[in-house]
Design a protein around this motif. Structure first.
Motif, short mmCIF file in Angstrom:
data_model
loop_
_atom_site.label_atom_id
_atom_site.label_comp_id
_atom_site.label_asym_id
_atom_site.label_seq_id
_atom_site.Cartn_x
_atom_site.Cartn_y
_atom_site.Cartn_z
N GLY A 19 10.19 -19.74 4.38
CA GLY A 19 9.75 -19.49 3.01
C GLY A 19 8.89 -20.61 2.48
O GLY A 19 7.88 -20.38 1.81
N ALA A 22 5.42 -20.34 4.12
CA ALA A 22 4.65 -19.22 3.54
C ALA A 22 4.14 -19.59 2.16
O ALA A 22 3.00 -19.28 1.79
CB ALA A 22 5.53 -17.98 3.48
N LEU A 23 4.98 -20.28 1.39
CA LEU A 23 4.56 -20.69 0.04
C LEU A 23 3.42 -21.69 0.11
O LEU A 23 2.44 -21.59 -0.65
CB LEU A 23 5.78 -21.30 -0.67
CG LEU A 23 5.75 -21.37 -2.18
CD1 LEU A 23 5.52 -20.00 -2.76
CD2 LEU A 23 7.06 -21.93 -2.68
N SER A 26 0.13 -19.88 0.97
CA SER A 26 -0.47 -19.13 -0.14
C SER A 26 -0.95 -20.07 -1.24
O SER A 26 -1.94 -19.78 -1.91
CB SER A 26 0.55 -18.14 -0.69
OG SER A 26 0.78 -17.14 0.25
N PRO A 42 -3.57 -19.56 5.12
CA PRO A 42 -2.91 -18.36 5.66
C PRO A 42 -2.85 -18.32 7.18
O PRO A 42 -1.86 -17.86 7.73
CB PRO A 42 -3.78 -17.22 5.12
CG PRO A 42 -4.45 -17.77 3.95
CD PRO A 42 -4.68 -19.21 4.24
N THR A 46 1.10 -19.91 6.95
CA THR A 46 1.83 -18.67 6.71
C THR A 46 2.29 -18.04 8.02
O THR A 46 3.40 -17.51 8.11
CB THR A 46 0.96 -17.69 5.92
OG1 THR A 46 0.50 -18.36 4.75
CG2 THR A 46 1.73 -16.48 5.51
N THR A 47 1.44 -18.10 9.06
CA THR A 47 1.85 -17.55 10.35
C THR A 47 3.04 -18.31 10.92
O THR A 47 3.98 -17.73 11.46
CB THR A 47 0.67 -17.58 11.32
OG1 THR A 47 -0.46 -16.97 10.69
CG2 THR A 47 0.97 -16.83 12.57
N LEU A 50 6.18 -17.31 9.03
CA LEU A 50 6.69 -16.01 9.48
C LEU A 50 7.35 -16.13 10.84
O LEU A 50 8.38 -15.49 11.09
CB LEU A 50 5.54 -15.00 9.53
CG LEU A 50 5.98 -13.55 9.63
CD1 LEU A 50 6.79 -13.18 8.43
CD2 LEU A 50 4.80 -12.66 9.78
N MET A 53 10.81 -17.32 10.25
CA MET A 53 11.70 -16.25 9.76
C MET A 53 12.10 -15.30 10.88
O MET A 53 13.25 -14.83 10.94
CB MET A 53 10.99 -15.47 8.67
CG MET A 53 10.99 -16.18 7.34
SD MET A 53 10.25 -15.12 6.13
CE MET A 53 9.56 -16.34 5.06
N LEU A 54 11.17 -15.01 11.79
CA LEU A 54 11.51 -14.12 12.90
C LEU A 54 12.52 -14.77 13.84
O LEU A 54 13.45 -14.11 14.33
CB LEU A 54 10.23 -13.74 13.65
CG LEU A 54 9.31 -12.81 12.87
CD1 LEU A 54 7.90 -12.84 13.41
CD2 LEU A 54 9.82 -11.39 12.91
N VAL A 75 6.99 -8.94 17.48
CA VAL A 75 6.23 -9.10 16.24
C VAL A 75 5.56 -10.46 16.21
O VAL A 75 4.37 -10.59 15.90
CB VAL A 75 7.13 -8.91 15.01
CG1 VAL A 75 6.37 -9.19 13.75
CG2 VAL A 75 7.68 -7.51 14.97
N PHE A 78 2.65 -10.70 18.69
CA PHE A 78 1.50 -9.96 18.19
C PHE A 78 0.79 -10.74 17.09
O PHE A 78 -0.44 -10.87 17.08
CB PHE A 78 1.97 -8.60 17.67
CG PHE A 78 0.86 -7.67 17.32
CD1 PHE A 78 0.18 -6.99 18.31
CD2 PHE A 78 0.49 -7.49 16.01
CE1 PHE A 78 -0.84 -6.14 17.98
CE2 PHE A 78 -0.54 -6.65 15.68
CZ PHE A 78 -1.20 -5.97 16.67
N LEU A 79 1.57 -11.30 16.15
CA LEU A 79 0.96 -12.04 15.04
C LEU A 79 0.25 -13.29 15.53
O LEU A 79 -0.85 -13.61 15.07
CB LEU A 79 2.03 -12.42 14.03
CG LEU A 79 2.29 -11.38 12.97
CD1 LEU A 79 3.48 -11.80 12.15
CD2 LEU A 79 1.09 -11.24 12.09
N THR A 82 -3.04 -12.18 16.95
CA THR A 82 -4.05 -11.56 16.11
C THR A 82 -4.52 -12.46 14.97
O THR A 82 -5.63 -12.26 14.46
CB THR A 82 -3.53 -10.26 15.49
OG1 THR A 82 -2.33 -10.54 14.78
CG2 THR A 82 -3.26 -9.24 16.55
#
Lengths: 139, 93
Positions: A19, A22-23, A26, A42, A46-47, A50, A53-54, A75, A78-79, A82
């Motif tokens: 979290g 990610a904050l 952003s 981002p 942010t990646t 995430l 978190m996963l 997930v 993939f992230l 990409t």
């Protein structure tokens, strides 16, 4: 701390870490002055958040409930594949629109990015090479 | 005593992602360029994937990850489609 608390503490720490990242990502998107700098927030912070978190989800379902799940790894793989591709596409669009002088595309405080050293110009401005998929001359 | 740790972490995670989404929305509205808006949409998709993952942990169902994977794919394809359209004036050539 007892043994039963370990999954909760581990998953909770990873969720808080994710979290926070990610904050930060952003906040960078809001705060940084031009698009080339804004791309950093981002795509990286942010990646990474995430991903944390996963991993927290994997840890929680494995240690807390005894279920081994691999969707999360899918997930995150993939992230992580990409995110650089989409960042590269956005940067290319920005370079083209900056050179074309489109409205709203500012170069930022450092000015427009110089051409790379040792080359004539950014590769995205070059004509497609012979035999590559973008070359429609020989069709 | 140990029951509150994960709940507190989840509350913090939901709040952080909600605040992040609000900041992305601000960038989406303000711009100033089209590329800024594409980047804001891409970041919003990533943050919503984080929300789905946290909801999966909170609900304990384990079925929400198909939604996360689908959203990851659709978000990537959407970003690439926007960028391709602006670069080439067409999406599938």
């Amino acid at each position: 701390m007892t043994g039963t608390a370990l999954p909760e503490v581990l998953a909770g720490a990873l969720i808080v870490l994710g979290g926070a990242f990610a904050l930060v990502g952003s906040w960078g998107l809001v705060r940084l002055p031009s698009l080339m700098e804004r791309l950093h927030g981002p795509t990286k912070a942010t990646t990474l958040g995430l991903g944390a978190m996963l991993v927290a989800s994997v840890v929680w379902f494995q240690l807390g409930r005894g279920e081994w799940t691999t969707h999360e790894l899918l997930v995150s793989a993939f992230l992580f594949l990409t995110a650089p591709v989409s960042a590269n596409m956005i940067a290319k669009v920005h370079l083209h629109r900056l050179r074309a002088g489109e409205a709203g595309e500012g170069p930022g405080p450092a000015g427009a990015p110089d051409a790379p050293p040792g080359g004539p110009d950014w590769a995205t401005f070059e004509a497609p090479h012979e035999g590559t998929p973008g070359d429609f001359e020989g069709d | 005593m140990t029951g509150g740790i994960l709940e507190s972490a989840l509350t913090f995670g939901f709040a952080a992602l909600g605040l992040a989404l609000a900041m992305n929305l601000w960038r989406l509205v303000k711009g100033p360029g089209v590329t800024d808006r594409i980047l804001a949409l891409d970041t919003m998709v990533i943050n919503v994937i984080g929300l789905i993952v946290l909801a999966g942990i909170a609900g304990g169902s384990g079925t929400s990850f198909e939604a996360a994977l689908l959203l990851a794919m659709v978000g990537f394809i959407g970003t690439v489609a926007y960028a391709k359209f602006l670069l080439r004036g067409d999406i599938v050539e």
